[in-house]
Write an enzyme that holds these catalytic residues in place. Structure first.
Site, PDB file in Angstrom:
ATOM      1  N   ASP A 183     -14.672   7.128  -3.067  1.00 40.75           N
ATOM      2  CA  ASP A 183     -13.865   6.003  -3.370  1.00 40.75           C
ATOM      3  C   ASP A 183     -12.160   6.206  -2.190  1.00 40.75           C
ATOM      4  OD1 ASP A 183     -16.042   5.903  -4.796  1.00 40.75           O
ATOM      5  OD2 ASP A 183     -14.677   5.746  -5.839  1.00 40.75           O
ATOM      6  N   HIS A 189     -13.624  -0.931  -1.748  1.00 34.25           N
ATOM      7  CA  HIS A 189     -13.971  -0.730  -3.064  1.00 34.25           C
ATOM      8  C   HIS A 189     -12.252  -1.302  -3.026  1.00 34.25           C
ATOM      9  CE1 HIS A 189     -13.689   2.558  -6.291  1.00 34.25           C
ATOM     10  NE2 HIS A 189     -12.183   3.041  -5.713  1.00 34.25           N
ATOM     11  N   HIS A 243      -7.151  -1.397  -4.370  1.00 31.22           N
ATOM     12  CA  HIS A 243      -7.525  -0.679  -5.550  1.00 31.22           C
ATOM     13  C   HIS A 243      -6.954  -1.564  -7.123  1.00 31.22           C
ATOM     14  CE1 HIS A 243      -8.406   3.124  -7.691  1.00 31.22           C
ATOM     15  NE2 HIS A 243      -9.275   3.179  -6.336  1.00 31.22           N
ATOM     16  N   HIS A 263     -14.251  12.184  -4.259  1.00 30.29           N
ATOM     17  CA  HIS A 263     -12.798  11.025  -3.002  1.00 30.29           C
ATOM     18  C   HIS A 263     -12.647  11.483  -1.570  1.00 30.29           C
ATOM     19  CE1 HIS A 263     -13.127   9.820  -7.506  1.00 30.29           C
ATOM     20  NE2 HIS A 263     -12.993   8.481  -6.767  1.00 30.29           N
TER      21      HIS A 263
HETATM   22 NI    NI Z   1     -11.083   4.027  -6.351  1.00 26.51          NI
END
Ligand code: NI
Length: 404
Positions: free
Chosen positions: A215, A265, A269, A356
């Site tokens: 992500d 995503h 954010h 991540h």
């Molecule tokens: Ni995130």
């Protein structure tokens, strides 16, 4: 006196007779033995058999490897050479002999002139197609032994005497097909039916499979993640932030070209449930457009920031919502070993792992964990591929946490 002379003459005569008998006796013995034809032939053939045993390469190869001759696979390569091989535990041992004088020869004797380097390079390239880098690096070392099994449809090259970190103990080999071998060697190799390279890794629906997801990227650290995936012949799904996609178009392109998957995503954010409808539509559209512009792919997967999604949004937004079953919290602790440990302790077939790619510690953890997952028999693929292998068709307006 007269008696004495007579006596000594008698003794001398007796002695002479005895000596004569004793000296003739051995001749009689030998003559008797040699007269028996059966005994004579038997002695002779035993001697020849013993001599034969000494030079029989199959018997000596078998005894050297502690197996019976029935376990030796004898393959006539051509009219000049024969290959002897046996499979032992997780390796193969072989010996190539000249048919004419049974002497042992090297693989280079069978190759066309000056082809040894190219032939070894062919093996190296095929190993790189089949195995992840941590294994091929060990296979390419000088101390690694190569053994050869000749078959009707090519040569199997087996590797032994190598060590990897983590330890890989499986039978390690590449298959050189007839078409691959043609430029290097002459032997009666039957052309295979299809042109598929048997060394190309094939995903097995029955094997343990997981999806790794990243992500918040991409950023400058993503390139390292792409390389590590590539070195391990694995793929992942990247849920990208639209504004980052615009900042790193080349990374996005490279990532897609290497068989990885890209999902949304959002653009900035923000928590989806807190956005007003107009703002939400604009945010999602601009993310999808940025990804599509670079990769040509239509975005169908989304990971909502913070995993936050309402029932209403789920029904309204036309995506498959991908959550996770293992949260490494890599962004929080930024600890390489902890990231590795969480994955290895929790991983199960069908899991979706959350990482991540924007953190250096995460990309370092990936370098350690992917070889370990390979050793443990896990296939690491994209979310869509995982669903496909598990026989699930991804639906829109649906939340997925794993594919167990
Ligand atoms: Ni995130």
């Amino acid at each position: 006196m007269k008696n004495n002379i007579k006596e000594s003459g008698f003794i001398a005569l007796i002695t002479l007779i005895l000596v004569a008998i004793l000296s003739i006796a051995p001749f009689y013995n030998t003559k008797n033995e040699k007269k028996d034809p059966e005994t004579y032939e038997y002695t002779l053939s035993t001697e020849i058999q013993i001599q034969k045993e000494k030079v029989d390469p199959i018997k000596s190869f078998a005894s050297l490897n502690g197996v019976g001759i029935e376990e030796i696979n004898e393959y006539k390569i051509n009219k000049y050479y024969t290959n002897l091989s046996i499979k032992k535990e997780n390796m193969l041992v072989n010996k190539i002999i000249k048919n004419k004088d049974k002497s042992t020869v090297d693989i280079s004797n069978l190759l066309k002139k000056g082809m040894l380097t190219d032939f070894n390079n062919l093996i190296k390239v095929q190993a790189e197609i089949k195995y992840p880098l941590f294994i091929t690096e060990a296979l390419n070392k000088e101390e690694t032994t190569k053994s050869y099994e000749f078959l009707d449809d090519g040569i199997m090259v087996y590797f032994s005497d190598f060590t990897t970190t983590p330890v890989y103990n499986e039978m390690t080999y590449v298959h050189l097909t007839c078409s691959l071998l043609k430029p290097y060697i002459d032997y009666e190799c039957k052309e295979e039916n299809d042109n598929l390279n048997p060394n190309a890794p094939v995903l097995n629906p029955k094997a343990k499979t997981i999806a790794i997801t990243f992500d918040d990227g991409p950023n400058k650290n993503t390139t390292s993640v792409i390389n590590t995936l590539k070195q391990n012949h694995m793929n992942a799904t990247f849920f990208m932030i639209g504004s980052n996609v615009e900042l790193y178009p080349n990374t996005v392109k490279e990532l897609a070209e290497n068989g990885n998957e890209i999902g949304s995503h959002t653009y900035s954010h923000k928590q989806l449930t807190k956005l007003k409808e107009e703002e939400l539509t604009k945010d999602l559209q601009s993310t999808d457009e940025a990804i599509q512009k670079i990769t040509g792919q239509t975005v169908s997967l989304i990971r909502p920031p913070y995993g936050s999604i309402s029932d209403t949004l789920k029904k309204e937004l036309n995506y498959s919502f991908i959550l996770w079953s293992i949260d490494t919290e890599d962004w929080k602790h930024k600890d390489v070993q902890k990231t590795v440990d969480i994955i290895l302790e929790e991983v199960e077939d069908g899991d979706i792992i959350l990482l991540h790619d924007i953190h250096y510690t995460t990309s370092e953890a990936l370098k350690l964990v992917l070889p370990e997952l390979y050793i443990r028999g896990y296939q690491v693929v994209t979310v869509s591929k995982l669903a496909e292998l598990k026989g699930i068709s991804l639906e829109k307006n649906t939340i997925y946490r794993n594919f167990k």
